[in-house]
Design an enzyme around this catalytic site. Sequence first.
Site, PDB file in Angstrom:
ATOM      1  N   GLU A  23       0.852  -1.198   0.000  1.00 58.03           N
ATOM      2  CA  GLU A  23       0.000   0.000   0.000  1.00 58.03           C
ATOM      3  C   GLU A  23       0.880   1.238   0.000  1.00 58.03           C
ATOM      4  O   GLU A  23       2.107   1.147   0.162  1.00 58.03           O
ATOM      5  CB  GLU A  23      -0.922  -0.020   1.230  1.00 58.03           C
ATOM      6  CG  GLU A  23      -1.957  -1.143   1.155  1.00 58.03           C
ATOM      7  CD  GLU A  23      -2.921  -1.151   2.328  1.00 58.03           C
ATOM      8  OE1 GLU A  23      -3.394  -0.077   2.714  1.00 58.03           O
ATOM      9  OE2 GLU A  23      -3.189  -2.238   2.851  1.00 58.03           O
ATOM     10  N   HIS A  82     -11.482   9.304   6.344  1.00 60.07           N
ATOM     11  CA  HIS A  82     -11.271   7.868   6.538  1.00 60.07           C
ATOM     12  C   HIS A  82     -10.816   7.522   7.953  1.00 60.07           C
ATOM     13  O   HIS A  82     -11.215   6.503   8.505  1.00 60.07           O
ATOM     14  CB  HIS A  82     -10.210   7.422   5.526  1.00 60.07           C
ATOM     15  CG  HIS A  82      -9.903   5.963   5.557  1.00 60.07           C
ATOM     16  ND1 HIS A  82     -10.839   5.007   5.233  1.00 60.07           N
ATOM     17  CD2 HIS A  82      -8.762   5.289   5.853  1.00 60.07           C
ATOM     18  CE1 HIS A  82     -10.279   3.798   5.325  1.00 60.07           C
ATOM     19  NE2 HIS A  82      -9.028   3.943   5.709  1.00 60.07           N
TER      20      HIS A  82
HETATM   21  P1  FAD Z   1     -14.091   0.239  15.876  1.00 62.13           P
HETATM   22  O1  FAD Z   1     -13.746  -0.999  15.178  1.00 62.13           O
HETATM   23  O2  FAD Z   1     -14.708   1.302  15.089  1.00 62.13           O
HETATM   24  O3  FAD Z   1     -15.049  -0.124  17.089  1.00 62.13           O
HETATM   25  C1  FAD Z   1     -15.695   0.899  17.821  1.00 62.13           C
HETATM   26  C2  FAD Z   1     -16.774   0.284  18.677  1.00 62.13           C
HETATM   27  O4  FAD Z   1     -17.229   1.222  19.636  1.00 62.13           O
HETATM   28  C3  FAD Z   1     -18.014  -0.153  17.909  1.00 62.13           C
HETATM   29  O5  FAD Z   1     -18.389  -1.411  18.404  1.00 62.13           O
HETATM   30  C4  FAD Z   1     -19.065   0.885  18.291  1.00 62.13           C
HETATM   31  O6  FAD Z   1     -20.379   0.408  18.257  1.00 62.13           O
HETATM   32  C5  FAD Z   1     -18.640   1.168  19.717  1.00 62.13           C
HETATM   33  N1  FAD Z   1     -19.109   2.462  20.233  1.00 62.13           N
HETATM   34  C6  FAD Z   1     -18.840   3.709  19.764  1.00 62.13           C
HETATM   35  N2  FAD Z   1     -19.448   4.624  20.524  1.00 62.13           N
HETATM   36  C7  FAD Z   1     -20.116   3.965  21.500  1.00 62.13           C
HETATM   37  C8  FAD Z   1     -20.958   4.357  22.566  1.00 62.13           C
HETATM   38  N3  FAD Z   1     -21.259   5.634  22.810  1.00 62.13           N
HETATM   39  N4  FAD Z   1     -21.482   3.391  23.363  1.00 62.13           N
HETATM   40  C9  FAD Z   1     -21.242   2.082  23.130  1.00 62.13           C
HETATM   41  N5  FAD Z   1     -20.454   1.651  22.120  1.00 62.13           N
HETATM   42  C10 FAD Z   1     -19.898   2.583  21.318  1.00 62.13           C
HETATM   43  N6  FAD Z   1      -7.000  -0.012   9.137  1.00 62.13           N
HETATM   44  C11 FAD Z   1      -5.983  -0.859   8.860  1.00 62.13           C
HETATM   45  O7  FAD Z   1      -5.033  -0.967   9.634  1.00 62.13           O
HETATM   46  N7  FAD Z   1      -6.025  -1.608   7.714  1.00 62.13           N
HETATM   47  C12 FAD Z   1      -7.028  -1.544   6.811  1.00 62.13           C
HETATM   48  O8  FAD Z   1      -7.026  -2.244   5.831  1.00 62.13           O
HETATM   49  C13 FAD Z   1      -8.088  -0.640   7.076  1.00 62.13           C
HETATM   50  N8  FAD Z   1      -9.107  -0.491   6.200  1.00 62.13           N
HETATM   51  C14 FAD Z   1     -10.168   0.300   6.534  1.00 62.13           C
HETATM   52  C15 FAD Z   1     -11.265   0.365   5.669  1.00 62.13           C
HETATM   53  C16 FAD Z   1     -12.386   1.087   6.031  1.00 62.13           C
HETATM   54  C17 FAD Z   1     -13.564   1.157   5.086  1.00 62.13           C
HETATM   55  C18 FAD Z   1     -12.414   1.776   7.267  1.00 62.13           C
HETATM   56  C19 FAD Z   1     -13.618   2.559   7.681  1.00 62.13           C
HETATM   57  C20 FAD Z   1     -11.314   1.751   8.110  1.00 62.13           C
HETATM   58  C21 FAD Z   1     -10.189   1.018   7.750  1.00 62.13           C
HETATM   59  N9  FAD Z   1      -9.073   0.946   8.586  1.00 62.13           N
HETATM   60  C22 FAD Z   1      -8.039   0.097   8.285  1.00 62.13           C
HETATM   61  C23 FAD Z   1      -9.079   1.623   9.887  1.00 62.13           C
HETATM   62  C24 FAD Z   1      -9.416   0.589  10.975  1.00 62.13           C
HETATM   63  O9  FAD Z   1     -10.396  -0.284  10.490  1.00 62.13           O
HETATM   64  C25 FAD Z   1      -9.935   1.239  12.237  1.00 62.13           C
HETATM   65  O10 FAD Z   1      -9.109   2.307  12.618  1.00 62.13           O
HETATM   66  C26 FAD Z   1      -9.956   0.222  13.381  1.00 62.13           C
HETATM   67  O11 FAD Z   1     -10.662  -0.918  12.974  1.00 62.13           O
HETATM   68  C27 FAD Z   1     -10.581   0.834  14.607  1.00 62.13           C
HETATM   69  O12 FAD Z   1     -10.787  -0.163  15.547  1.00 62.13           O
HETATM   70  P2  FAD Z   1     -11.407   0.231  16.969  1.00 62.13           P
HETATM   71  O13 FAD Z   1     -11.557  -1.032  17.722  1.00 62.13           O
HETATM   72  O14 FAD Z   1     -10.612   1.321  17.545  1.00 62.13           O
HETATM   73  O15 FAD Z   1     -12.830   0.868  16.616  1.00 62.13           O
HETATM   74  C1  SIN Z   2      -7.289   0.416   2.440  1.00 63.96           C
HETATM   75  O1  SIN Z   2      -7.509  -0.771   2.258  1.00 63.96           O
HETATM   76  O2  SIN Z   2      -6.990   1.198   1.547  1.00 63.96           O
HETATM   77  C2  SIN Z   2      -7.406   0.953   3.830  1.00 63.96           C
HETATM   78  C3  SIN Z   2      -6.170   0.693   4.559  1.00 63.96           C
HETATM   79  C4  SIN Z   2      -6.071   1.530   5.791  1.00 63.96           C
HETATM   80  O3  SIN Z   2      -6.898   2.399   6.048  1.00 63.96           O
HETATM   81  O4  SIN Z   2      -5.099   1.326   6.522  1.00 63.96           O
END
Ligand code: FAD
Ligand code: SIN
Length: 514
Positions: free
Chosen positions: A116, A340
């Site tokens: 990437e 993003h």
């Molecule tokens: P999340 O997975 O967003 O979990 C947050 C949780 O908190 C959810 O369950 C939600 O319901 C809960 N929550 C929020 N507010 C409240 C509340 N008030 N009360 C109760 N529950 C609540 N990163 C990479 O490293 N590689 C990738 O390939 C990649 N691709 C991506 C593609 C997309 C389309 C997106 C959107 C993001 C991508 N990212 C990628 C970024 C990565 O997915 C996220 O940064 C990461 O998954 C965040 O994980 P998290 O556990 O912090 O939050």
């Molecule tokens: C992607 O697959 O382009 C998202 C990867 C990332 O947000 O790290």
Amino acid sequence: MKKCDYLVIGSGIAGLSFAIKIAQRFPQRKVIIITKTVEEECNTKYAQGGIAVVIDKIEDSFEKHIQDTLICGDGLCDSDVVKMVVSQGPERLQELMNWGAQFDLTANGTLDLGKEGGHSNNRVVHHKDQTGYEIEKAIVAEAHRQPNIEFYEYHFALDLVTKDNCCLGAKVLNELTNEIITIQSTYTLLATGGIGQVYGHTTNPTVATGDGIAMAKRANAIIADMEFIQFHPTALYHKDVNPTFLISEAVRGFGAVLRTKDGRRFMTEYDDRADLASRDIVSQSIEQELKKSGDECVYLDCTQLDIKAFKNHFPMIYDRCKALSIPVETQWIPVIPAQHYLCGGIVVNTNGQTSVENLFACGECSRTGLHGANRLASNSLLEAIVYSNNIYTYLSQKKKINPKTAVVNHHEFLPKPGTMNQKYLASIRDHLQKIMQQNAGIIRNDVDLLDSQMELTYWELELQLLEENFALNKAFCELKNMITVGLLIVDHSLKRTENRGGFVKNKKTTTLPL
Ligand code: FAD
Ligand code: SIN
């Protein structure tokens, strides 16, 4: 009132990987996980590209991954944090695999490594173009295998309960019964994910409203780097769809190239790495091209690629395009940048501790120092599993203490008579998203930021009045949190004087005809 040893707010990779480990280590202690909709709905589920981990020890090295991360962060990463996170990658990845997540293999049986933007080597471990879904499925199942974890869906955390700068748990709206309850905990983890819905164009699902950051702010936790919003260069251009569908950067890693409407490969004019420059550079270049041409989007050309191999690696992207009558073998995919990822958030140390005692933060809502001014692709899932492990390791060494009693002011919860006008709330939400998209986007200026600051401050006051007079509901609480996050982004953008990574501020140029 419910009581537990560990309250985890959020069921993405950050919350679940912590909950599984702490529950396994202390089978006699109770872990409660709350999540605002169904358990698997979160940013994690939508991750496409994969996890950046140094696997190939011949071509690649920790040093190269560290350097790529530092370059991408444009001088603002904490280099000790970068070293710590990168070097834990292989061990943490193995744990995900032990919990059942499967990643693509080469014909030789080794992990298949994608590439990437900003990476000098192939090092992105993936499950086709649905890496996040694969991980989320595995960790939800593993969490359910732990008898001392209680899972509560449709439980919306409203606010942290604190006393003398110590977190005692959270106030939670049970949406199934419409009751507000208190969950008292010895330790609380905010793992609430991203803020994408504050913007009009985002790849983040509708749950990403920045609740954790807003709650942390109200609890006086330190918050930093909110100006560093990452815009992904290639979201599918599809008007009025929220969230916008992502075309993974791994597609460019596979050989696809960006073109203007008339076919020019513009990225070669902006950076030696061309289409595989870091995300900030590609998004800013697209923004400039669109400004010059007046076009609504640019295009991703996959037509010269091995389509059989493409379909095998990116089945979801291939199918989505096909469903929209875009056969990728013959037609370019229309794309534009979209919000993003948030590089900043709740400030934590390497143990994941916030500035509030017994309150921890992990994943996208936290600010660890790994990303600096711009996150290197696929470093986010990595950061979440490394920090959840650090928090687990730190808390494992703590003696069991009883939770301090949460003092709750019950008159706050007395039901108020009126119901809020949902249409009105929706119209403010819509307006907020438009303003943030326009004035706090890829290229900002102080005049527009000041305008937004005034407008957002006005809504903040208006919502305070509503809160005093009407019963709470989720739409209202999300909107309140989104305004808080919007204001943090605007305030931090106004304070930053120097352009770095994903942050660019220009002098306002007139749009009036001369
Ligand atoms: P999340 O997975 O967003 O979990 C947050 C949780 O908190 C959810 O369950 C939600 O319901 C809960 N929550 C929020 N507010 C409240 C509340 N008030 N009360 C109760 N529950 C609540 N990163 C990479 O490293 N590689 C990738 O390939 C990649 N691709 C991506 C593609 C997309 C389309 C997106 C959107 C993001 C991508 N990212 C990628 C970024 C990565 O997915 C996220 O940064 C990461 O998954 C965040 O994980 P998290 O556990 O912090 O939050
Ligand atoms: C992607 O697959 O382009 C998202 C990867 C990332 O947000 O790290």
